[in-house]
Design a protein around this motif. Structure first.
Motif, short mmCIF file in Angstrom:
data_model
loop_
_atom_site.label_atom_id
_atom_site.label_comp_id
_atom_site.label_asym_id
_atom_site.label_seq_id
_atom_site.Cartn_x
_atom_site.Cartn_y
_atom_site.Cartn_z
N ILE A 1 50.62 57.22 -1.67
CA ILE A 1 49.43 56.38 -1.90
C ILE A 1 49.86 54.93 -2.11
O ILE A 1 49.30 54.00 -1.53
CB ILE A 1 48.65 56.88 -3.12
CG1 ILE A 1 48.12 58.29 -2.86
CG2 ILE A 1 47.51 55.94 -3.46
CD1 ILE A 1 47.52 58.94 -4.07
N HIS B 1 45.29 56.27 -9.07
CA HIS B 1 44.31 57.25 -9.54
C HIS B 1 42.89 56.77 -9.29
O HIS B 1 42.60 55.58 -9.23
CB HIS B 1 44.52 57.52 -11.02
CG HIS B 1 45.77 58.31 -11.27
ND1 HIS B 1 47.02 57.76 -11.24
CD2 HIS B 1 45.94 59.63 -11.53
CE1 HIS B 1 47.92 58.68 -11.48
NE2 HIS B 1 47.29 59.84 -11.66
N ILE C 1 46.31 69.72 -6.57
CA ILE C 1 47.76 69.51 -6.67
C ILE C 1 48.48 70.81 -6.97
O ILE C 1 49.57 71.07 -6.44
CB ILE C 1 48.04 68.44 -7.74
CG1 ILE C 1 47.67 67.06 -7.17
CG2 ILE C 1 49.51 68.45 -8.14
CD1 ILE C 1 47.98 65.94 -8.07
N VAL D 1 43.76 65.65 -5.35
CA VAL D 1 43.92 64.46 -4.53
C VAL D 1 42.60 64.24 -3.81
O VAL D 1 42.08 65.17 -3.19
CB VAL D 1 45.02 64.64 -3.48
CG1 VAL D 1 45.35 63.32 -2.82
CG2 VAL D 1 46.25 65.26 -4.11
N THR E 1 39.12 66.88 -0.79
CA THR E 1 39.98 66.95 -1.97
C THR E 1 40.97 68.08 -1.78
O THR E 1 40.72 69.02 -1.04
CB THR E 1 39.18 67.22 -3.26
OG1 THR E 1 38.43 68.42 -3.09
CG2 THR E 1 38.29 66.05 -3.61
N LEU F 1 50.51 66.89 4.33
CA LEU F 1 49.49 65.95 3.89
C LEU F 1 49.04 65.06 5.05
O LEU F 1 47.84 64.84 5.25
CB LEU F 1 50.02 65.07 2.76
CG LEU F 1 50.06 65.73 1.39
CD1 LEU F 1 50.72 64.81 0.39
CD2 LEU F 1 48.65 66.09 0.93
N ALA G 1 44.21 57.74 -0.11
CA ALA G 1 43.72 58.76 -1.04
C ALA G 1 43.94 58.25 -2.44
O ALA G 1 44.55 57.20 -2.64
CB ALA G 1 44.47 60.07 -0.83
N SER G 2 43.44 58.95 -3.42
CA SER G 2 43.77 58.63 -4.80
C SER G 2 43.75 59.91 -5.61
O SER G 2 43.24 60.93 -5.16
CB SER G 2 42.81 57.58 -5.35
OG SER G 2 41.49 58.00 -5.15
N LEU G 3 44.32 59.82 -6.79
CA LEU G 3 44.41 61.01 -7.62
C LEU G 3 43.25 61.03 -8.61
O LEU G 3 42.89 60.00 -9.17
CB LEU G 3 45.73 61.00 -8.38
CG LEU G 3 47.00 61.21 -7.57
CD1 LEU G 3 48.21 60.97 -8.43
CD2 LEU G 3 47.03 62.60 -6.99
N THR H 1 53.22 65.38 -7.60
CA THR H 1 52.49 64.17 -8.00
C THR H 1 53.27 62.94 -7.59
O THR H 1 52.71 61.97 -7.08
CB THR H 1 52.30 64.14 -9.52
OG1 THR H 1 52.19 65.46 -10.00
CG2 THR H 1 51.08 63.34 -9.89
N VAL I 1 53.09 62.41 -3.82
CA VAL I 1 51.75 61.96 -3.42
C VAL I 1 51.54 60.51 -3.87
O VAL I 1 51.07 59.66 -3.10
CB VAL I 1 50.67 62.89 -4.00
CG1 VAL I 1 49.28 62.34 -3.69
CG2 VAL I 1 50.81 64.28 -3.43
N SER I 2 51.92 60.23 -5.10
CA SER I 2 51.75 58.86 -5.61
C SER I 2 52.49 57.87 -4.74
O SER I 2 52.00 56.78 -4.43
CB SER I 2 52.31 58.75 -7.03
OG SER I 2 51.81 59.76 -7.84
#
Lengths: 870, 471
Positions: free
Chosen positions: A755, B372, A733, A771, A730, A721, A762-764, A748, A751-752
């Motif tokens: 972030i 998110h 996932i 992503v 993008t 990443l 980035a955001s989901l 997830t 990645v969370s």
């Protein structure tokens, strides 16, 4: 006995002949009391007596050596060229009675020889010689007197005759025109006074002698003959008392017994006096003592002989570098065992380092002492020495040969001996040596796996004397070590406490009990004070920390493992710090003494922590921490701090290589794995790591490999990443999950986390399960401004830190504490008897470095509780 | 649920009398068989002088049996003791309550004592009667009376040990009478006295060997552990309690105490951190200034939970861990459901159940929104254990309440929230970074300037140090 009588007869005839002379001289001069003034004589007289007295008190313990110094010429003639020790042995082994006779005989011979010289002196009127000889004679008589033999008639006879000729000489001197020379005249007066004094002293004897000298001589012989035997008698009953269980031995060789038991102390004395002298044959000494041990009858004698024997065994090897012969060591070990059992079985004897003075030549028993017999000696020092010699022999034996393994088998016996000593000290409640002996025991088991400890403990079970803490009672090794340690914690000795603590932590770490071990290490606050400890303890500390790091690694706590092992690898002297090898210094050669000291500190091979495994663990954990970090660095200018310098260095080196062949060493494997991880090839990375052979040395290799595979997957994802985020807008996932074969949930979550921690901008997007990356392109100016801001902040930080340090540094307290610490360290070193001052400075510096090591570790440990309970 | 009940672990750290409310609570929530709890209550009461209560419990336990005769006898004893102690104490009280005396008393205890002795012939032994009587009253449940007597005693007495004991007694009495303000005050003074003992012991440890100093350290650890447990009563009943709890428990010394001797307190710490979320979220608007410790409470607590995971874990701590360490929202959701019940059943936390739930939900959604970009409202409502409509309302409230207003938009057509968080402009970040630098440099300058003077001070303290060592 026949010799004795013959000798007596000899003296008889001798005295007769001299008697004749005295008679004749008596016929010439009228025997009369000397009128010389007594007053001025007293001074010299008393001095003479004093010296004679002190002399005789010496001689009374050892006649032989005394006669050696007193009258060498006469002795030479009397006893033709027989070696001292040989003579003793002879008398001991084959002719027990001869010794005594020869002693009295010799005395008489000496006297007669002296008498002759006096006579000669009289003839040529040499009063100086006469004076000397008379002194000698008087001393001999004095000695005889001290051993409570009556005054020999020969002496009285000489005295009387001397007096006669003295008077004649004085009269002659007065009449003579030509005077004697000054010295001679002076000697004459001296002799006159001495004789007068002696006459007064033996007035009664002289009178009786003058009345009937033959009767006097008969009387003397009658007294001497029975007296020489009873003198030794008292020892025999003593022997019987203390070995009451063994009537036959005493009964059968009753007489032999008497003389040997007498001889033992004398022989012990000579052996002890010869100890440490230049040309003493040590092997011979040991042989003598072994023989003595065989004939020793009473417990007291056996203890005394054993004490001497064990120490002379340890003396055998004088050089510091080489080890004691194994055979001797085994003997010594058995003898220590024997000693402990004697002491343990008979509570009436006690060996202590400090006792009241006692006469070493006299047999002692509970009856004579009225209770416990205290004997000077120290079992704990024997145990210490035994253990040290064991270690030293292991240091010197090639660890890859069978000899090493054979030698290791002796540890069982040694361990048993230690346990027996522990039991003994427990029974006698001697706290200080008990602590030391328990420490020895702990050091034998703390680093060993359960099965080995069980084997060692089994040998203790077999012995008849057991300490209170044993495996069969305590069930598990952990509990056993716990009880041993707790005992040491409660003892007052802080050094033992520290060492016990470290051993305890080490043991926990070995059992993969990371949290307990970590908490104990942090709560002990050892990292703050360890740099002032002695080198041995510092080594133990380093070992403990390293083991803790390995433990973290095995438990899958990669970050902790990395942080723990970091500091010791940064020093690049792992082997030296763990005392597993001598450090090669690049710029300065070690002096031979330093090298020797260094060698002495080395741990025996079986206690080593495998450095290759250690390095593998460290590098792999560094890789897992460092590679994602490297990937997260966006540009060259924003260099983040490196976590692991050694790893970085290796990686840079690997990067510079033009060709890379298939990996061979562990390092190669890890470097190639790191590269694969950088490229996002986590499978390749995993294969490289798992093919490292050294893992097989870990007890739970399969689990560790599995754990590593999982970590590699996760870190691979993170690296991926970081590395490729700029190229995507993008990223699905599910794709990530497939690529790294991780469940979607885990992806997830990872990645969370990135972030949330703002590592990844980035955001989901929940609807599309992707992503979304937000990329901000910085212009050159912006980038530079950012760098400047960061650098400024860093600078202020630095200034604050240095000001802090300066303010803290000037406070008196810390300064003084440091100095004290250093001193204590040096003292400890000296006390350890390593014996070179030059070492002090180097050791100190070294201590400082590993001290920093420890502190750095403390700071980096997660969840530090530096102030627990304060 | 019984697995997560902490009563058993906590009671050993409480006074006999303080345990009664806990047990009464257990009876109410029916977690354990009532009979067993009553038996426990009876056993407790038997050791006190509260005979009526004990007899009452006995009858509940054994309705058909006679009341043991020992109670009558004890009661008689107690009554006579009571009278005797009261007389003794009354004598002192008479003097003290005299207005002249009240005016003459000063700060200095020794002087007061001298004054009382000179004028009213009052000795230290007599004053101790106050303590005895207070203690006796406490033992039969007259807490307010006990509090009074112990207060008077403390004002007058110079005996350190008894004073500490009176301190604890007064705190317990105040807790049991429910005067939380007074109790809080009492708690703070007690805390100070415990902490101040550390300074003396630290002095000792520097002067004498470490061995002798380890003992007071241990004693201190014990009293801190007790204080932590007792303070739960106050902190969860006082209006300001939760923030104060965070303030206290997150201070290094108490955090260490919790980590070493009573990790279960983490549940209360966690709950308090969650409950005081609003205080941490809106630092500017709140009237009372909040320390950074409270503001960062959640972060701190998460760190502690992580390190202590191997020692203690329950649904409440697991919730935070799943949310902030693992970012596993589903697991967090699961844990929250259990944690809700645990909180409801807990003696201290019971009242805060709704508030807890509310705040926990808020934390979840906040974290969710930050991570998110597009969120399905249905999904989020499910995560929050809410119905669709409720969920929408909740989210709208959330957006209104926080500063996300500009960034978050609800798209009803697709039923999603879109969150657009523009990245901070570069110049802004640089301003942020450099903002404090000037001030810090200034501080550095003044500190450096002062260092010259300090050097003198240091040399003075240097010369003083030997005397300290001698002491």
């Amino acid at each position: 006995m026949s010799r004795f009588f013959r000798q007596a007869g000899d003296s008889d005839s001798d005295s007769e002949s001299s008697d004749d002379e005295s008679m004749s001289s008596g016929a010439e001069d009228v025997p009369q009391r000397s009128q010389a003034p007594a007053k001025q004589a007293t001074g010299s007289m008393s001095r003479f007596l004093k010296t004679a007295g002190s002399d005789s008190s010496d001689s009374d313990s050892d006649e032989d050596s005394d006669s050696d110094s007193d009258a060498p010429p006469t002795r030479r003639t009397g006893l033709p060229t027989v070696d001292d020790t040989d003579d003793e042995e002879e008398s001991d082994d084959d002719a027990p009675g001869a010794r005594i006779k020869s002693a009295s005989e010799r005395r008489l011979d000496e006297m007669k020889a002296t008498g002759k010289v006096i006579e000669n002196g009289l003839k040529i009127n040499d009063w100086v010689a006469i004076s000397n000889e008379f002194d000698k004679l008087a001393r001999m008589v004095q000695r005889q007197h001290n051993v409570s033999e009556p005054v020999p008639p020969f002496y009285i006879q000489t005295l009387v005759s001397l007096e006669g000729s003295l008077n004649a000489a004085v009269i002659k001197e007065k009449e003579a025109k030509k005077k004697m020379n000054a010295t001679n005249a002076k000697a004459l007066t001296a002799v006159k006074q001495k004789v007068k004094k002696a006459l007064k002293e033996y007035e009664a004897e002289v009178k009786r002698f003058q009345e009937d000298h033959e009767a006097f001589e008969r009387e003397y012989n009658a007294i001497v003959a029975p007296e020489s035997t009873p003198r030794q008698r008292p020892t025999a009953p003593n022997g019987e008392v203390s070995t009451a269980d063994d009537f036959t031995t005493v009964g059968k060789g009753g007489k032999a017994m008497q003389f040997t038991s007498e001889g033992i102390f004398k022989n012990l004395q000579t052996v002890q006096e010869a100890r440490g002298k230049k040309n003493t044959d040590r092997a011979e000494q040991i042989r003598i003592l072994e023989k003595l041990l065989e004939v020793a009858a009473t417990s007291y004698q056996r203890i005394r002989v054993l004490l001497a024997l064990i120490s002379s065994r340890f003396d055998y090897n004088s050089s510091v570098s080489s080890h004691m012969p194994i055979e001797l060591w085994l003997h010594a070990q058995q003898e220590v065992d024997q000693l402990v059992s004697i002491i343990a079985s008979d509570p009436n004897y006690s060996i202590q380092e400090i006792t009241d003075d006692y006469d070493e030549m006299v047999e002692r028993s509970p009856a004579t002492e009225g209770g416990i017999v205290y004997i000077r000696g120290s079992i704990i020092s024997f145990i210490d020495r035994l253990d040290d010699e064991f270690t030293r022999s292991l240091q010197n034996i090639d660890p890859h040969g069978t000899e090493y393994v054979d030698r290791l088998k002796d540890e069982k016996g040694l361990y048993r001996t230690i346990c027996r000593a522990q039991a003994f000290y427990e029974a006698t409640k001697q706290a200080e040596p008990l602590g030391r002996v328990i420490m020895r025991r702990l050091e034998h088991i703390y680093s060993k796996p359960n099965t080995v400890v069980a084997a060692l403990e089994a040998s203790v079970d077999a012995s008849e004397i057991k300490p209170s803490m044993i495996l069969s009672v305590q069930k598990t090794t952990t509990v056993l070590i716990h009880t041993l340690c707790v005992h040491l914690y409660q003892s007052g000795n802080s050094l033992l406490r520290t060492r016990a603590m470290l051993c305890h932590i080490y043991h926990h770490a070995l059992r993969n009990d990371f949290y307990t071990a970590r908490d104990m290490l942090l709560m002990s606050h050892l990292q703050e004070s360890i740099h002032s400890a002695d080198v041995g303890t510092q080594i133990l500390y380093n070992r403990t920390v390293v083991q803790l790091g390995l433990c973290a690694f095995r438990s899958g706590l990669i970050k902790e493992a990395q942080a723990t092992l970091q500091e010791i690898f940064t020093t690049q002297r792992v082997k030296e710090l763990l005392a597993q090898g001598v450090h090669q210094q690049r710029f300065q050669a070690l002096t031979p003494e330093q090298e020797k000291a260094e060698k002495q500190r080395q741990l025996p091979f079986h206690m080593h922590i495998n450095t290759e495994l250690l390095e593998a663990a460290f590098l792999v954990s560094s890789m897992l921490v460092e590679i994602p970090l490297l990937a997260s660095i966006e540009s060259e200018e924003i260099k983040r701090k490196t976590i692991s310098k050694p790893f970085r260095r290796l990686l840079d080196f690997a990067d510079r290589q033009v060709f890379t062949g298939p990996p061979e060493s562990t390092r190669d494997h890890i470097m190639q794995a790191s590269k694969a991880l950088q490229d996002g090839e986590w499978e390749q990375c995993r294969d490289f790591i798992q093919s490292i052979k050294i893992w097989s040395l870990m007890p739970e290799a399969a689990d560790v490999k599995e754990m590593l595979a999982k970590r590699i997957q996760e870190q691979g994802l993170r690296t991926y990443l970081f590395t490729y985020a700029p190229h995507y807008s993008t990223l699905s996932i599910s794709l990530l999950s497939r690529t790294f074969s991780l469940p979607i949930n885990t992806v997830t979550s990872i990645v969370s986390k990135m972030i949330w921690n703002e590592e990844l901008s980035a955001s989901l997007d929940q609807s599309g399960d992707v992503v979304v990356f937000h990329r901000i392109e910085l212009s050159r100016t912006q980038q530079l401004a950012q760098t400047v801001a960061e650098k400024l902040a860093a600078m202020v930080d630095q200034s604050e830190k240095s000001l802090d340090a300066k303010m803290g540094g000037t406070s008196g307290w810390t300064d003084r504490a440091d100095i004290k610490g250093d001193k204590r360290g040096e003292q400890a070193q000296e006390r350890r008897g390593r014996g070179e001052r030059t070492r002090g400075a180097r050791g100190g510096a070294r201590g400082g470095r590993s001290g920093r090591f420890s502190q750095g570790l403390g700071n980096q440990m997660p969840g530090q509780r530096s102030q627990v309970a304060v | 649920m019984t697995d997560y009940d902490l009563s058993k672990t906590i009671i050993p750290y409480l006074d006999r009398h303080l345990s009664f409310p806990l047990l009464a609570h257990l009876v109410e929530i029916n977690l354990f068989p009532v009979k067993e709890v009553t038996a426990a209550q009876y056993e407790l009461a038997r050791g006190t002088n509260m005979f009526d209560y004990a007899v009452n419990l006995f009858e509940q336990l054994h309705p058909e049996e006679d009341i043991p005769a020992e109670f009558d006898e004890k009661r008689k004893n107690a009554v006579s003791t009571h009278e005797r102690l009261q007389q003794e104490a009354q004598a002192v009280l008479d003097v003290i309550e005299n207005p002249d005396v009240a005016q003459a008393l000063r700060q200095d205890k020794n002087q007061n004592l001298q004054y009382l002795k000179d004028n009213y012939n009052l000795t230290l032994e007599q004053i101790t009667a106050l303590y005895n009587f207070g203690q006796f009253q406490y033992s039969y449940g007259n807490y307010s009376g006990a509090a009074d007597y112990l207060y008077h005693f403390r004002v007058l007495s110079t005996d350190n040990d008894l004073n500490t004991s009176a301190h604890w007694g007064k705190l317990a009495s105040d807790i049991l009478t429910g005067r939380w303000d007074v109790a809080l005050e009492e708690l703070n003074t007690l805390r100070e006295s415990i902490d101040s003992r550390s300074s003396t012991s630290a002095l000792l440890s520097s002067a004498s060997s470490a061995a002798s100093a380890s003992e007071p350290a241990l004693v201190q650890l014990h009293s801190r552990t007790w204080l932590v447990h007792w303070s739960l009563f106050v902190y969860f009943n006082h209006p300001q309690g939760r923030t104060l709890l965070l303030e206290t428990f997150l201070s290094p010394t108490y955090l260490n105490t919790i980590q070493t001797s009573c990790p279960w307190i983490l549940r209360y710490l966690t709950t308090a951190a969650i409950l005081s979320r609003k205080a941490s979220a809106l630092p500017a608007s709140s009237s009372t200034p909040v320390s950074s410790r409270v503001r960062n409470a959640i972060r701190e607590v998460v760190k502690v939970i992580q390190t202590e995971e191997y020692q203690y874990q329950d649904p409440v701590t697991a919730f935070l861990k799943e949310l902030y360490v693992e970012f596993n929202f589903e697991a967090a959701q699961r844990e929250l459901a259990i944690a809700e019940k645990v909180v409801a059943d807990d003696f201290f936390l019971g009242e805060f159940r709704d508030e807890f739930l509310d705040n926990a939900r808020y934390l979840i959604s906040e974290a969710y929104c930050r991570i998110h970009q597009k969120i399905d409202i249905a999904d989020l409502s499910k995560r929050l254990n809410l119905s669709h409509d409720e969920g929408e309302k909740w989210i709208v409230n959330l957006i209104r309440e926080t500063r996300m207003g500009a960034e978050a938009k609800i798209d009803l057509e697709k039923n999603v929230i879109e969150i657009n968080r523009p990245a901070l402009p570069v110049y802004q970040t640089i301003i942020e970074k450099t903002r404090g630098l000037a001030l810090r440099t200034q501080a550095l300058g003044t500190a450096a300037g002062r260092s010259g003077q300090q050097n003198n001070g240091v040399s003075k303290s240097d010369s003083l140090s030997p005397t300290v060592a001698v002491k």
